[in-house]
Scaffold this motif. Sequence first.
Motif, PDB file in Angstrom:
ATOM      1  N   THR A 115       2.257   8.307   3.639  1.00 24.69           N
ATOM      2  CA  THR A 115       3.487   9.065   3.851  1.00 24.69           C
ATOM      3  C   THR A 115       3.211  10.224   4.796  1.00 24.69           C
ATOM      4  O   THR A 115       2.065  10.649   4.949  1.00 24.69           O
ATOM      5  CB  THR A 115       4.039   9.630   2.529  1.00 24.69           C
ATOM      6  OG1 THR A 115       3.040  10.445   1.906  1.00 24.69           O
ATOM      7  CG2 THR A 115       4.464   8.531   1.584  1.00 24.69           C
TER       8      THR A 115
ATOM      9  N   GLU B 101      -2.501   2.062   1.767  1.00 23.12           N
ATOM     10  CA  GLU B 101      -1.526   0.981   1.597  1.00 23.12           C
ATOM     11  C   GLU B 101      -0.093   1.472   1.818  1.00 23.12           C
ATOM     12  O   GLU B 101       0.721   0.786   2.422  1.00 23.12           O
ATOM     13  CB  GLU B 101      -1.645   0.367   0.201  1.00 23.12           C
ATOM     14  CG  GLU B 101      -0.766  -0.854   0.012  1.00 23.12           C
ATOM     15  CD  GLU B 101      -0.965  -1.512  -1.333  1.00 23.12           C
ATOM     16  OE1 GLU B 101      -0.153  -2.384  -1.665  1.00 23.12           O
ATOM     17  OE2 GLU B 101      -1.910  -1.161  -2.061  1.00 23.12           O
ATOM     18  N   HIS B 102       0.211   2.675   1.332  1.00 26.12           N
ATOM     19  CA  HIS B 102       1.552   3.243   1.464  1.00 26.12           C
ATOM     20  C   HIS B 102       1.450   4.707   1.904  1.00 26.12           C
ATOM     21  O   HIS B 102       1.784   5.616   1.151  1.00 26.12           O
ATOM     22  CB  HIS B 102       2.309   3.153   0.137  1.00 26.12           C
ATOM     23  CG  HIS B 102       2.475   1.764  -0.371  1.00 26.12           C
ATOM     24  ND1 HIS B 102       3.305   0.836   0.220  1.00 26.12           N
ATOM     25  CD2 HIS B 102       1.908   1.130  -1.414  1.00 26.12           C
ATOM     26  CE1 HIS B 102       3.239  -0.298  -0.442  1.00 26.12           C
ATOM     27  NE2 HIS B 102       2.396  -0.144  -1.436  1.00 26.12           N
TER      28      HIS B 102
ATOM     29  N   PHE C  53       8.941   0.093   0.270  1.00 23.29           N
ATOM     30  CA  PHE C  53       8.277   0.805  -0.828  1.00 23.29           C
ATOM     31  C   PHE C  53       8.409   2.302  -0.602  1.00 23.29           C
ATOM     32  O   PHE C  53       8.150   2.812   0.487  1.00 23.29           O
ATOM     33  CB  PHE C  53       6.791   0.427  -0.871  1.00 23.29           C
ATOM     34  CG  PHE C  53       6.046   1.154  -1.952  1.00 23.29           C
ATOM     35  CD1 PHE C  53       6.047   0.676  -3.244  1.00 23.29           C
ATOM     36  CD2 PHE C  53       5.369   2.334  -1.677  1.00 23.29           C
ATOM     37  CE1 PHE C  53       5.374   1.347  -4.248  1.00 23.29           C
ATOM     38  CE2 PHE C  53       4.691   3.021  -2.666  1.00 23.29           C
ATOM     39  CZ  PHE C  53       4.701   2.518  -3.956  1.00 23.29           C
ATOM     40  N   THR C  54       8.849   3.014  -1.623  1.00 23.85           N
ATOM     41  CA  THR C  54       8.899   4.466  -1.560  1.00 23.85           C
ATOM     42  C   THR C  54       8.255   5.035  -2.816  1.00 23.85           C
ATOM     43  O   THR C  54       8.409   4.495  -3.896  1.00 23.85           O
ATOM     44  CB  THR C  54      10.342   5.012  -1.439  1.00 23.85           C
ATOM     45  OG1 THR C  54      11.103   4.547  -2.540  1.00 23.85           O
ATOM     46  CG2 THR C  54      10.992   4.581  -0.142  1.00 23.85           C
ATOM     47  N   LYS C  55       7.543   6.128  -2.620  1.00 28.54           N
ATOM     48  CA  LYS C  55       6.914   6.821  -3.749  1.00 28.54           C
ATOM     49  C   LYS C  55       7.924   7.782  -4.364  1.00 28.54           C
ATOM     50  O   LYS C  55       8.842   8.249  -3.684  1.00 28.54           O
ATOM     51  CB  LYS C  55       5.702   7.611  -3.274  1.00 28.54           C
ATOM     52  CG  LYS C  55       4.604   6.752  -2.711  1.00 28.54           C
ATOM     53  CD  LYS C  55       3.489   7.619  -2.177  1.00 28.54           C
ATOM     54  CE  LYS C  55       2.428   6.759  -1.511  1.00 28.54           C
ATOM     55  NZ  LYS C  55       1.374   7.566  -0.906  1.00 28.54           N
TER      56      LYS C  55
ATOM     57  N   TYR D 256      11.064  11.144   2.823  1.00 30.94           N
ATOM     58  CA  TYR D 256      11.874  10.005   3.244  1.00 30.94           C
ATOM     59  C   TYR D 256      13.247  10.434   3.772  1.00 30.94           C
ATOM     60  O   TYR D 256      13.730   9.887   4.746  1.00 30.94           O
ATOM     61  CB  TYR D 256      12.057   9.021   2.087  1.00 30.94           C
ATOM     62  CG  TYR D 256      10.745   8.519   1.531  1.00 30.94           C
ATOM     63  CD1 TYR D 256       9.938   7.653   2.262  1.00 30.94           C
ATOM     64  CD2 TYR D 256      10.303   8.920   0.276  1.00 30.94           C
ATOM     65  CE1 TYR D 256       8.723   7.200   1.759  1.00 30.94           C
ATOM     66  CE2 TYR D 256       9.097   8.467  -0.244  1.00 30.94           C
ATOM     67  CZ  TYR D 256       8.312   7.614   0.494  1.00 30.94           C
ATOM     68  OH  TYR D 256       7.119   7.174  -0.007  1.00 30.94           O
TER      69      TYR D 256
ATOM     70  N   ASP E 277      -3.667   7.448   0.766  1.00 31.18           N
ATOM     71  CA  ASP E 277      -3.137   6.150   0.358  1.00 31.18           C
ATOM     72  C   ASP E 277      -2.967   5.294   1.613  1.00 31.18           C
ATOM     73  O   ASP E 277      -1.998   5.446   2.349  1.00 31.18           O
ATOM     74  CB  ASP E 277      -1.797   6.339  -0.354  1.00 31.18           C
ATOM     75  CG  ASP E 277      -1.199   5.038  -0.852  1.00 31.18           C
ATOM     76  OD1 ASP E 277      -1.712   3.956  -0.504  1.00 31.18           O
ATOM     77  OD2 ASP E 277      -0.194   5.105  -1.591  1.00 31.18           O
TER      78      ASP E 277
END
Length: 145
Positions: free
Chosen positions: A63, A60-61, A25-27, A80, A58
């Motif tokens: 960064t 859950e994900h 998963f990436t935002k 990323y 966040d």
Amino acid sequence: MIRLTLSLVLTTFLLLSCKSPEEPFTKKTYPVKGKIMVDGKEPDFPLQITCHNTGEIDTEHPTASGSISKRGGTFELSTYTTGDGIPPGDYVLTFVWKKFDVMSRSYTGPDKLNKRYDEPEKSDIKFSVVEGKPTDLGVIELTTK
């Protein structure tokens, strides 16, 4: 009939084995750039820049975003991949300026900025990233004094 069955089984096996693994998963990120000046001059060594989200974290994900300034003090924040930007939100930047030790491939020695900007609570370099828009932070003036 046997050939057709074997052909179908082989085709199915090949299709299943060629399935690519799920991508992580990436935002969505948006470019953020700027330039650092220290005591009115371009820094002679790269500065470490860390981006801290001031909004809700966040879990859950999560960064981590940041950068290393280039020659001349310019930088592009990354999450990323190099220069890809950061997710939308409100942020504060922290800066650490140490000497890079080529042998150990790490930063060593005292912070030339005298720890003025090394924690989010100390830094007043705040900005927002808006969805769909690149952000230019312009020239950020830091001081050692």
